[in-house]
Design a protein around this motif. Sequence first.
Motif, mmCIF file in Angstrom:
data_model
loop_
_atom_site.group_PDB
_atom_site.id
_atom_site.type_symbol
_atom_site.label_atom_id
_atom_site.label_comp_id
_atom_site.label_asym_id
_atom_site.label_seq_id
_atom_site.Cartn_x
_atom_site.Cartn_y
_atom_site.Cartn_z
ATOM 1 N N LEU A 40 0.863 -1.307 0.167
ATOM 2 C CA LEU A 40 -0.044 -0.042 -0.093
ATOM 3 C C LEU A 40 0.849 1.186 0.063
ATOM 4 O O LEU A 40 0.734 2.304 -0.948
ATOM 5 N N THR A 81 1.663 4.315 1.899
ATOM 6 C CA THR A 81 0.775 5.416 1.652
ATOM 7 C C THR A 81 1.847 6.702 1.850
ATOM 8 O O THR A 81 1.543 7.745 1.325
ATOM 9 N N ARG A 113 -5.010 6.794 3.841
ATOM 10 C CA ARG A 113 -4.916 5.320 3.713
ATOM 11 C C ARG A 113 -6.202 4.702 2.901
ATOM 12 O O ARG A 113 -5.847 3.861 1.994
ATOM 13 N N LEU A 114 -7.327 5.317 2.852
ATOM 14 C CA LEU A 114 -8.316 4.908 2.330
ATOM 15 C C LEU A 114 -8.380 5.125 0.929
ATOM 16 O O LEU A 114 -8.506 4.195 -0.114
ATOM 17 N N CYS A 124 -5.609 5.438 -0.807
ATOM 18 C CA CYS A 124 -4.425 4.113 -1.246
ATOM 19 C C CYS A 124 -5.081 2.979 -1.394
ATOM 20 O O CYS A 124 -4.854 2.357 -2.396
ATOM 21 N N HIS A 125 -6.040 2.633 -0.266
ATOM 22 C CA HIS A 125 -6.526 1.331 -0.584
ATOM 23 C C HIS A 125 -7.570 1.354 -1.790
ATOM 24 O O HIS A 125 -7.605 0.372 -2.647
ATOM 25 N N ALA A 130 -4.198 -0.659 5.335
ATOM 26 C CA ALA A 130 -5.284 -0.043 4.877
ATOM 27 C C ALA A 130 -6.548 0.467 6.015
ATOM 28 O O ALA A 130 -7.413 1.193 5.953
#
Length: 262
Positions: free
Chosen positions: A20, A22, A91-92, A94-95, A160
């Motif tokens: 991920l 971030t 984070r969201l 990138c998720h 995430a």
Amino acid sequence: MTSHPVEETRAHTRLLKYGLETDDARAYWRRVDPSRPQAGVREVIDGQWFSARSMARVDVLLTNFRGRFDAFPHALRVLHAWHEMDPDTRRLICHWHLQLSDPLYRKFTGQALVARRSSARPEASLPLAVAWINEHGPARWSMSTRIQFASKLLTAVSSAGLAATDRDPRPLVCPRVDEHALGYILYLLREVAFQGNLLANPYLASVGLEGELLVARLRALSTVTLRRQGELVEFGWRYPNLLAWAGATVTIPPPAQLGAAG
């Protein structure tokens, strides 16, 4: 743009080399030129976009970011200008972009873990992920590749915020989704060809937004309107596209400075 960007549908192994990440994503958004996103490895290294990275590592990073972000031009412009972003929202985002670019991650987080979260044992583990990959991954993959990919899936899930810890068994949780994050994914999906619809899709389901809870959140959101009569659902949009939404809600430059909406 003459056509909608599309979610990736071909299985691949890029997640094996890059998770991920971030912090690297944020560095990329800030330095990339959205009007010329295809930066070369030497340009990135000379410009010190990231902390000390080998040429080979930067090449892997750029390959992943091109699939995750460059493939969605309006999103890249928005992310470049969105300087004050909440870490949970980062984070969201990138998720969601990893979901868009990796069909196995999308299906694992948007279907398998959603079902698992409502089961008697709402947790994930490496044996569970390996069994899932055995069923849903490409038949050509070796067992070693399947185990490695399953491990990377779980690492990304924890990064995430979809799991409470990064050690097995990992309790599954629903991350906080604020109005900016929810507005972003809605306006992004409006411009992307994807399987599902705005009330039932793996992107929102993966973060716990389904059914009546999702309807309640949408009705409370100021940037969209939702009218439902029986099975008929009608969406209304306060802004014409993602660029206009961002210019009015989360970024400093006005929409015209973010780029043409066409």
